[in-house]
Design a protein around this motif. Structure first.
Motif, PDB file in Angstrom:
ATOM      1  N   ALA A   1       0.838  -1.212   0.000  1.00 40.98           N
ATOM      2  CA  ALA A   1       0.000   0.000   0.000  1.00 40.98           C
ATOM      3  C   ALA A   1       0.872   1.261   0.000  1.00 40.98           C
ATOM      4  O   ALA A   1       0.560   2.238  -0.682  1.00 40.98           O
TER       5      ALA A   1
ATOM      6  N   ILE B   1     -13.753   0.136   4.416  1.00 34.45           N
ATOM      7  CA  ILE B   1     -14.610  -1.006   4.791  1.00 34.45           C
ATOM      8  C   ILE B   1     -13.713  -2.236   4.877  1.00 34.45           C
ATOM      9  O   ILE B   1     -12.946  -2.511   3.947  1.00 34.45           O
TER      10      ILE B   1
ATOM     11  N   ILE C   1     -13.707  -6.461   6.547  1.00 31.96           N
ATOM     12  CA  ILE C   1     -14.442  -7.523   7.233  1.00 31.96           C
ATOM     13  C   ILE C   1     -13.761  -7.909   8.555  1.00 31.96           C
ATOM     14  O   ILE C   1     -14.384  -8.545   9.401  1.00 31.96           O
ATOM     15  N   SER C   2     -12.504  -7.515   8.721  1.00 35.73           N
ATOM     16  CA  SER C   2     -11.757  -7.891   9.927  1.00 35.73           C
ATOM     17  C   SER C   2     -11.849  -6.791  10.989  1.00 35.73           C
ATOM     18  O   SER C   2     -11.422  -5.657  10.779  1.00 35.73           O
TER      19      SER C   2
ATOM     20  N   MET D   1      -8.396  -5.453  11.882  1.00 32.77           N
ATOM     21  CA  MET D   1      -7.857  -4.508  10.895  1.00 32.77           C
ATOM     22  C   MET D   1      -8.485  -3.131  11.094  1.00 32.77           C
ATOM     23  O   MET D   1      -7.797  -2.110  11.075  1.00 32.77           O
TER      24      MET D   1
ATOM     25  N   SER E   1     -18.510  -6.712   5.151  1.00 35.24           N
ATOM     26  CA  SER E   1     -18.051  -7.129   3.831  1.00 35.24           C
ATOM     27  C   SER E   1     -18.411  -6.071   2.800  1.00 35.24           C
ATOM     28  O   SER E   1     -19.562  -5.634   2.740  1.00 35.24           O
TER      29      SER E   1
ATOM     30  N   GLY F   1      -4.454  -4.486  -3.004  1.00 33.53           N
ATOM     31  CA  GLY F   1      -3.799  -5.628  -2.370  1.00 33.53           C
ATOM     32  C   GLY F   1      -4.662  -6.873  -2.374  1.00 33.53           C
ATOM     33  O   GLY F   1      -4.805  -7.528  -1.335  1.00 33.53           O
TER      34      GLY F   1
ATOM     35  N   CYS G   1      -7.755  -7.643  -2.377  1.00 34.91           N
ATOM     36  CA  CYS G   1      -8.918  -7.852  -1.491  1.00 34.91           C
ATOM     37  C   CYS G   1     -10.049  -8.571  -2.217  1.00 34.91           C
ATOM     38  O   CYS G   1     -10.779  -9.381  -1.622  1.00 34.91           O
TER      39      CYS G   1
ATOM     40  N   ASP H   1     -16.162 -13.975   2.456  1.00 34.58           N
ATOM     41  CA  ASP H   1     -17.613 -13.793   2.448  1.00 34.58           C
ATOM     42  C   ASP H   1     -18.218 -14.864   1.536  1.00 34.58           C
ATOM     43  O   ASP H   1     -17.726 -15.073   0.417  1.00 34.58           O
TER      44      ASP H   1
END
Ligand SMILES: C[S@@+](CC[C@H](N)C(=O)[O-])C[C@H]1O[C@@H](n2cnc3c(N)ncnc32)[C@H](O)[C@@H]1O
Length: 255
Positions: free
Chosen positions: A20, A65, A67-68, A71, A88, A104, A106, A112
């Motif tokens: 990133a 956004i 899901i973790s 993170m 998600s 990266g 995703c 999901d």
């Protein structure tokens, strides 16, 4: 199945955010070249917020956004000016925005149950609907062909207070990749062991180009973000919502 629990999220942030960081100058240039000089950027799969921080430091509003939960916790510390949401991106309500990014790989992840070609095509349509005309969707993916002839790749990687054992397997049909990650994080005198298995869908670039165009985007393939070039079997996409949307011409027979 989700991933990036507390230790792997920490390890990602301390050891794997180079992608990133190195991508950021090229991504910012792509935004400027497309006249996106401010406004809202939705970062789908924002991870620990490195890219969100780069954006908010330059005056963009950001909605990240991921899901973790772990993170997002790190992202909130990293980029306090940005907004974040746990969930998600495949199911999230996307607000009207100027750009959507997903940096990266995703989009490859199978965390999901809605992931896969169909869910992704639906996501492309929702990104298109959320973007203003002229807005862009920038993302990168892993393609089939990561490991030759299905031979698993094994790596041992370490940082000052962590180590990971990684095994990567591509299935025979080259449609999926499995990363088995055993991590050790130092806590005082001891190391805590955790294990995660990440399944990724592999998408050939031609399939994604077709789906993006079907959603209405003008598309361009990227071999990197500016000077930061991708590894083999990795490709980027710049998908732009046309300024003047195409309308189907209906001709009436007046005779
Ligand atoms: C390899 S990391 C990249 C993180 C960040 N973009 C970066 O470059 O540092 C992939 C991220 O995508 C997230 N992710 C995967 N599938 C997701 C989904 N369906 N919705 C939201 N986040 C997702 C993971 O939790 C992880 O944080």
């Amino acid at each position: 199945m989700t991933g990036y629990d507390r230790d792997l999220a920490y390890i990602h942030d301390t050891g794997f955010t180079d992608f990133a960081r190195k991508a950021a100058p090229g991504l910012l240039r792509l935004l400027r070249q497309n006249r996106i000089l401010g406004g809202l950027v939705v970062d789908a799969g924002c991870g620990s917020g490195v890219w969100a921080r780069e954006l908010s430091d330059r005056g963009y509003k950001v909605l990240g956004i991921d899901i973790s939960v772990s993170m997002i916790r790190l992202a909130r510390q990293q980029a306090p000016a940005a907004k974040f949401q746990v969930g998600s991106f495949l199911g999230a309500v996307l607000p009207p925005c100027d750009a959507v990014t997903s940096i990266g790989e995703c989009i490859n992840y199978g965390f999901d149950g809605r992931s896969g070609k169909k869910g992704l095509a639906e996501f492309f349509r929702r990104v298109y609907a959320a973007l203003r005309p002229g807005g862009v969707f920038l993302f990168d993916v892993v393609e089939p062909g990561v490991s030759a002839d299905g031979v698993p790749l094994r790596r041992f990687l370490e940082g000052p207070d962590w180590a990971i054992l990684l095994e990567v397997r591509e299935d025979r049909r080259r449609q999926a990749l499995t990363r088995q990650i055993v991590s050790f994080r130092r806590l005082g005198d001891l190391y805590r062991r955790s294990e995660e298995i990440h399944r990724l869908h592999l998408y050939p670039r031609a399939e994604l180009l077709t789906e993006l165009r079907r959603a209405g985007f003008e598309t361009r393939l990227l071999g990197g973000y500016g000077r930061f070039r991708f590894q083999p079997a990795h490709v980027g996409f710049l998908a732009r919502k046309p300024v003047a949307e195409k309308h189907i011409k209906i001709s009436r027979n007046t005779n």
